[in-house]
Design an enzyme around this catalytic site. Sequence first.
Site, PDB file in Angstrom:
ATOM      1  N   LYS A  93       0.821  -1.217   0.000  1.00 44.61           N
ATOM      2  CA  LYS A  93       0.000   0.000   0.000  1.00 44.61           C
ATOM      3  C   LYS A  93       0.861   1.277   0.000  1.00 44.61           C
ATOM      4  O   LYS A  93       2.080   1.220   0.214  1.00 44.61           O
ATOM      5  CB  LYS A  93      -0.928  -0.044   1.222  1.00 44.61           C
TER       6      LYS A  93
ATOM      7  N   GLU B  73      -9.631 -10.585  -7.925  1.00 45.56           N
ATOM      8  CA  GLU B  73      -8.681  -9.490  -7.686  1.00 45.56           C
ATOM      9  C   GLU B  73      -7.456  -9.590  -8.608  1.00 45.56           C
ATOM     10  O   GLU B  73      -6.934  -8.565  -9.062  1.00 45.56           O
ATOM     11  CB  GLU B  73      -8.261  -9.492  -6.214  1.00 45.56           C
TER      12      GLU B  73
ATOM     13  N   ASN C 220      -2.019   0.168   6.594  1.00 41.78           N
ATOM     14  CA  ASN C 220      -1.502  -1.083   7.161  1.00 41.78           C
ATOM     15  C   ASN C 220      -0.642  -1.875   6.188  1.00 41.78           C
ATOM     16  O   ASN C 220      -0.543  -3.099   6.281  1.00 41.78           O
ATOM     17  CB  ASN C 220      -2.639  -1.916   7.767  1.00 41.78           C
TER      18      ASN C 220
ATOM     19  N   HIS D 158      -2.157  -5.521   1.447  1.00 43.16           N
ATOM     20  CA  HIS D 158      -3.472  -6.140   1.239  1.00 43.16           C
ATOM     21  C   HIS D 158      -3.251  -7.576   0.803  1.00 43.16           C
ATOM     22  O   HIS D 158      -2.325  -7.862   0.046  1.00 43.16           O
ATOM     23  CB  HIS D 158      -4.251  -5.413   0.133  1.00 43.16           C
TER      24      HIS D 158
ATOM     25  N   TYR E  74     -12.300  -1.766  -4.004  1.00 42.44           N
ATOM     26  CA  TYR E  74     -12.839  -1.904  -2.650  1.00 42.44           C
ATOM     27  C   TYR E  74     -14.367  -1.773  -2.622  1.00 42.44           C
ATOM     28  O   TYR E  74     -14.936  -1.452  -1.574  1.00 42.44           O
ATOM     29  CB  TYR E  74     -12.200  -0.875  -1.715  1.00 42.44           C
TER      30      TYR E  74
HETATM   31  P1  ATP Z   1      -7.117  -6.072   3.141  1.00 35.29           P
HETATM   32  O1  ATP Z   1      -8.446  -6.328   2.448  1.00 35.29           O
HETATM   33  O2  ATP Z   1      -6.519  -4.717   2.795  1.00 35.29           O
HETATM   34  O3  ATP Z   1      -6.153  -7.205   2.981  1.00 35.29           O
HETATM   35  P2  ATP Z   1      -8.276  -6.937   5.621  1.00 35.29           P
HETATM   36  O4  ATP Z   1      -8.914  -8.007   4.802  1.00 35.29           O
HETATM   37  O5  ATP Z   1      -7.408  -7.315   6.771  1.00 35.29           O
HETATM   38  O6  ATP Z   1      -7.386  -5.994   4.698  1.00 35.29           O
HETATM   39  P3  ATP Z   1     -10.743  -5.476   5.421  1.00 35.29           P
HETATM   40  O7  ATP Z   1     -11.807  -5.617   6.447  1.00 35.29           O
HETATM   41  O8  ATP Z   1     -10.921  -6.141   4.097  1.00 35.29           O
HETATM   42  O9  ATP Z   1      -9.365  -5.919   6.110  1.00 35.29           O
HETATM   43  O10 ATP Z   1     -10.521  -3.924   5.207  1.00 35.29           O
HETATM   44  C1  ATP Z   1      -9.879  -3.442   4.032  1.00 35.29           C
HETATM   45  C2  ATP Z   1      -8.966  -2.297   4.404  1.00 35.29           C
HETATM   46  O11 ATP Z   1      -9.759  -1.214   4.859  1.00 35.29           O
HETATM   47  C3  ATP Z   1      -8.012  -2.587   5.572  1.00 35.29           C
HETATM   48  O12 ATP Z   1      -6.842  -3.257   5.192  1.00 35.29           O
HETATM   49  C4  ATP Z   1      -7.702  -1.183   6.039  1.00 35.29           C
HETATM   50  O13 ATP Z   1      -6.754  -0.549   5.171  1.00 35.29           O
HETATM   51  C5  ATP Z   1      -9.053  -0.510   5.883  1.00 35.29           C
HETATM   52  N1  ATP Z   1      -9.836  -0.604   7.134  1.00 35.29           N
HETATM   53  C6  ATP Z   1     -10.453  -1.694   7.630  1.00 35.29           C
HETATM   54  N2  ATP Z   1     -11.084  -1.424   8.791  1.00 35.29           N
HETATM   55  C7  ATP Z   1     -10.855  -0.103   9.022  1.00 35.29           C
HETATM   56  C8  ATP Z   1     -11.243   0.810  10.059  1.00 35.29           C
HETATM   57  N3  ATP Z   1     -11.998   0.417  11.089  1.00 35.29           N
HETATM   58  N4  ATP Z   1     -10.800   2.089   9.943  1.00 35.29           N
HETATM   59  C9  ATP Z   1     -10.060   2.496   8.893  1.00 35.29           C
HETATM   60  N5  ATP Z   1      -9.671   1.703   7.885  1.00 35.29           N
HETATM   61  C10 ATP Z   1     -10.056   0.423   7.945  1.00 35.29           C
HETATM   62 MG    MG Z   2      -9.977  -7.597   3.003  1.00 33.69          MG
END
Ligand code: ATP
Ligand code: MG
Length: 140
Positions: free
Chosen positions: A11, A128, A114, A117, A51
């Site tokens: 990211k 994806e 974070n 992804h 997303y």
């Molecule tokens: P990713 O899909 O990026 O691998 P993930 O599957 O661990 O991450 P998801 O629930 O799919 O988490 O959320 C997608 C992304 O949205 C997260 O990686 C983070 O960057 C962002 N995100 C998720 N929850 C929050 C939150 N509560 N506040 C802000 N950003 C968030």
């Molecule tokens: Mg995810």
Amino acid sequence: MPIERTLSILKPDATRRNLTGQINARLEAAGLRIVAQKRLHLTTAQAEAFYAVHRERGFFRDLVTFMTSGPVVAQVLEGENAVARNREVMGATDPAKAAPGTIRKDFAESIEANSAHGSDSAENAAVEIGFFFAAIEIVG
Ligand code: ATP
Ligand code: MG
């Protein structure tokens, strides 16, 4: 164990801090092979489309702004149980909850920024991967 492919994105917080090599080293050490990789700067429309599953969430607008704030590195990872393996190596979404030694524990700035992804299922991985790569660009 099945050989799978998963979609990974390094990211904007990771590219900004010049961490892509260190993160790739973690992925490779975990047995994941980078079989496709490209650096790109997502447009707002592209980040919204990627997303789309999160569009009703409160953090959606901020997430799109963050994901378009700088370059990302999209990659296809291949290996045994690649989907689950990559998520293990990444650690929990919130770095405060991520296990020691994971990418997010060691590199992430926040739950949003974070660093990485990873697809959350083989089905989503296929979708994806198709979003970012043509078949001819994936070299196993
Ligand atoms: P990713 O899909 O990026 O691998 P993930 O599957 O661990 O991450 P998801 O629930 O799919 O988490 O959320 C997608 C992304 O949205 C997260 O990686 C983070 O960057 C962002 N995100 C998720 N929850 C929050 C939150 N509560 N506040 C802000 N950003 C968030
Ligand atoms: Mg995810």
